[in-house]
Design an enzyme around this catalytic site. Structure first.
Site, PDB file in Angstrom:
ATOM      1  N   LYS A   1      22.313  64.973  28.772  1.00 52.62           N
ATOM      2  CA  LYS A   1      23.411  65.202  27.832  1.00 52.62           C
ATOM      3  C   LYS A   1      24.853  64.757  28.482  1.00 52.62           C
ATOM      4  CE  LYS A   1      25.093  69.285  29.038  1.00 52.62           C
ATOM      5  NZ  LYS A   1      26.480  69.549  29.820  1.00 52.62           N
TER       6      LYS A   1
ATOM      7  N   ASP B   1      22.371  75.789  27.039  1.00 51.34           N
ATOM      8  CA  ASP B   1      22.288  74.458  26.625  1.00 51.34           C
ATOM      9  C   ASP B   1      21.046  73.907  25.997  1.00 51.34           C
ATOM     10  OD1 ASP B   1      24.826  73.807  27.224  1.00 51.34           O
ATOM     11  OD2 ASP B   1      24.371  72.800  29.195  1.00 51.34           O
TER      12      ASP B   1
ATOM     13  N   PRO C   1      20.368  63.346  37.653  1.00 51.29           N
ATOM     14  CA  PRO C   1      20.970  64.114  38.949  1.00 51.29           C
ATOM     15  C   PRO C   1      21.128  65.736  38.573  1.00 51.29           C
ATOM     16  CG  PRO C   1      22.577  62.096  38.317  1.00 51.29           C
ATOM     17  CD  PRO C   1      21.447  62.331  37.261  1.00 51.29           C
TER      18      PRO C   1
ATOM     19  N   GLY D   1      23.097  68.470  32.095  1.00 52.91           N
ATOM     20  CA  GLY D   1      21.847  69.362  31.344  1.00 52.91           C
ATOM     21  C   GLY D   1      20.355  69.120  31.559  1.00 52.91           C
ATOM     22  N   GLY D   2      20.186  68.405  32.880  1.00 50.28           N
ATOM     23  CA  GLY D   2      18.656  68.293  33.279  1.00 50.28           C
ATOM     24  C   GLY D   2      17.853  69.255  33.192  1.00 50.28           C
TER      25      GLY D   2
ATOM     26  N   ALA E   1      22.449  69.388  39.049  1.00 49.22           N
ATOM     27  CA  ALA E   1      23.816  70.424  38.997  1.00 49.22           C
ATOM     28  C   ALA E   1      24.766  69.395  38.887  1.00 49.22           C
ATOM     29  CB  ALA E   1      23.669  71.243  40.309  1.00 49.22           C
TER      30      ALA E   1
ATOM     31  N   SER F   1      17.277  70.464  29.682  1.00 47.32           N
ATOM     32  CA  SER F   1      16.432  69.349  28.852  1.00 47.32           C
ATOM     33  C   SER F   1      14.739  69.425  29.285  1.00 47.32           C
ATOM     34  CB  SER F   1      17.267  68.054  29.184  1.00 47.32           C
ATOM     35  OG  SER F   1      16.212  67.295  28.552  1.00 47.32           O
TER      36      SER F   1
HETATM   37  O1  C5P Z   1      23.126  79.570  29.915  1.00 45.14           O
HETATM   38  P1  C5P Z   1      23.274  79.184  31.384  1.00 45.14           P
HETATM   39  O2  C5P Z   1      22.424  79.691  32.288  1.00 45.14           O
HETATM   40  O3  C5P Z   1      22.933  77.554  31.199  1.00 45.14           O
HETATM   41  O4  C5P Z   1      24.519  78.985  32.005  1.00 45.14           O
HETATM   42  C1  C5P Z   1      24.981  78.976  33.112  1.00 45.14           C
HETATM   43  C2  C5P Z   1      26.337  79.888  33.579  1.00 45.14           C
HETATM   44  O5  C5P Z   1      27.266  79.303  32.976  1.00 45.14           O
HETATM   45  C3  C5P Z   1      26.093  81.337  33.098  1.00 45.14           C
HETATM   46  O6  C5P Z   1      25.362  82.248  33.617  1.00 45.14           O
HETATM   47  C4  C5P Z   1      27.477  81.616  32.650  1.00 45.14           C
HETATM   48  O7  C5P Z   1      27.840  82.135  33.934  1.00 45.14           O
HETATM   49  C5  C5P Z   1      28.110  80.275  32.281  1.00 45.14           C
HETATM   50  N1  C5P Z   1      28.559  80.268  30.959  1.00 45.14           N
HETATM   51  C6  C5P Z   1      29.482  80.830  30.203  1.00 45.14           C
HETATM   52  N2  C5P Z   1      29.586  80.717  29.055  1.00 45.14           N
HETATM   53  C7  C5P Z   1      28.707  79.624  28.254  1.00 45.14           C
HETATM   54  C8  C5P Z   1      27.747  79.010  28.877  1.00 45.14           C
HETATM   55  C9  C5P Z   1      27.654  79.216  30.015  1.00 45.14           C
HETATM   56  O8  C5P Z   1      29.944  81.369  31.055  1.00 45.14           O
HETATM   57  N3  C5P Z   1      28.976  79.466  27.219  1.00 45.14           N
END
Ligand code: C5P
Length: 316
Positions: A25, A150, A108, A114-115, A110, A118
């Site tokens: 994405k 995501d 890629p 969104g790999g 990080a 996904s």
């Molecule tokens: O949800 P996910 O683990 O993919 O998000 C990675 C990190 O990004 C979270 O641990 C958080 O620190 C930050 N994040 C956030 N607010 C969001 C989405 C992600 O602070 N809405």
């Protein structure tokens, strides 16, 4: 005379693996409104799936969840989001079965594409089929959002508005059809670190208006990409100052070649250009490659295309 050999038990047939598409994405726009009580951030974002994809293979096993990708930068333990998805679904549905997950990576890592999320959504949709749970995207929503913010988006795909933590997703009536050139400097960026940095200087806002304005103008038939921006960009560049020069170069090159929108995706490090014209996109990718910047030319995947591709993959 020798006694006839007893019929040997037939060897167990190898279980056929299910091959699944796992699309990347981009965020066409991203607004951060403030910090939430749960530590996450309140977002307004426009998600868009693109044709750049990994392949995920699921092989059923009696027990145990394992994952491999043959890549040093992708964990092969329970911290892998794909393995977490299998575990989360087994728990959610009370299933005692195993699976081996094989990921063939092209997205890629990080890189704001969104790999991992996904891959996790692909595992949820695939195991729903293999384990005959019949949950579908609706029933998979809860486990999806427990895995990551995501992940729910990838149950639906296409052009979608993401609100709340980005995990409440609403596909837009007008789906965007365009060419996308994605440039990824070889520099992973931690999403959590970018949000932490942004948090320190965030003034909470009640509303974000750019995405609202984009969507309402778009409904009138006028795609105003110039309205869109990414609130994470300055924090991402602070987190990875060495990226700033590369991104300036990439942006000017994409704009020079005619990009309607040139933006950082998510928390980076990928930067993308959106083109309504295929030739411009081809030229932009060539120019990036000539400048020794790894880049791919993809297309947007609409919600309808996403559904069709997934139906085929699941044999429906
Ligand atoms: O949800 P996910 O683990 O993919 O998000 C990675 C990190 O990004 C979270 O641990 C958080 O620190 C930050 N994040 C956030 N607010 C969001 C989405 C992600 O602070 N809405």
């Amino acid at each position: 005379m020798k006694a006839p050999a007893r019929a040997r038990r037939a060897a167990p047939r190898p279980r056929v693996a299910l091959k699944l598409p796992s699309f990347a994405k981009i965020n066409l726009g991203l607004e951060v409104l403030g910090r939430r009580r749960d530590g996450y951030h309140e977002l307004r974002t426009l998600f868009q799936t693109i044709t750049l994809r990994d392949d995920v293979w699921l092989s059923p096993r009696e027990s145990g969840i394992t994952v491999s990708s043959g890549r040093a930068d992708v964990p092969d333990d329970a911290t892998n989001l794909a393995a977490r998805a299998a575990l989360e679904l087994a728990r959610h549905a009370g299933v005692r079965k195993g699976v081996h997950i094989e990921i063939s990576k092209r997205i890629p890592v990080a890189a704001g594409l969104g790999g991992g999320s996904s891959n996790a959504a692909a595992v949820l949709l695939g195991l729903d089929r293999l384990w005959r749970l019949g949950l579908g995207p609706t029933g998979l929503y809860e486990p999806a959002r427990r895995i990551g913010a995501d992940v729910p988006f990838f149950l639906l795909g296409g052009t979608a508005l993401g609100v709340s933590r980005g995990d409440e997703v609403y596909p837009l009536r007008r789906q965007i059809r365009a060419h996308v050139v994605v440039a990824t400097p070889a520099r992973p960026v931690s999403t959590a670190a970018v949000f932490r940095r942004l948090s320190r200087r965030l003034t909470p806002r009640e509303i974000g208006s750019t995405i609202f304005r984009f969507v309402s103008r778009d409904l009138e038939g006028e795609a105003c990409f110039s309205l869109l921006s990414n609130d994470l960009e300055s924090a991402a560049l602070e987190e990875a100052p060495d990226l700033a020069r590369a991104l300036r170069r990439i942006r000017s090159l994409l704009v020079r070649e005619g990009a309607a929108l040139a933006l950082l995706s998510g928390s980076g490090s990928s930067f993308f250009g959106l083109f309504t014209n295929a030739r411009q996109a081809v030229r932009a990718r060539e120019a990036l490659t000539n400048a020794a910047i790894p880049a791919v030319h993809a297309r947007t995947v609409t919600h309808e295309q996403y559904r069709r591709i997934w139906s085929r993959a699941l044999g429906r």
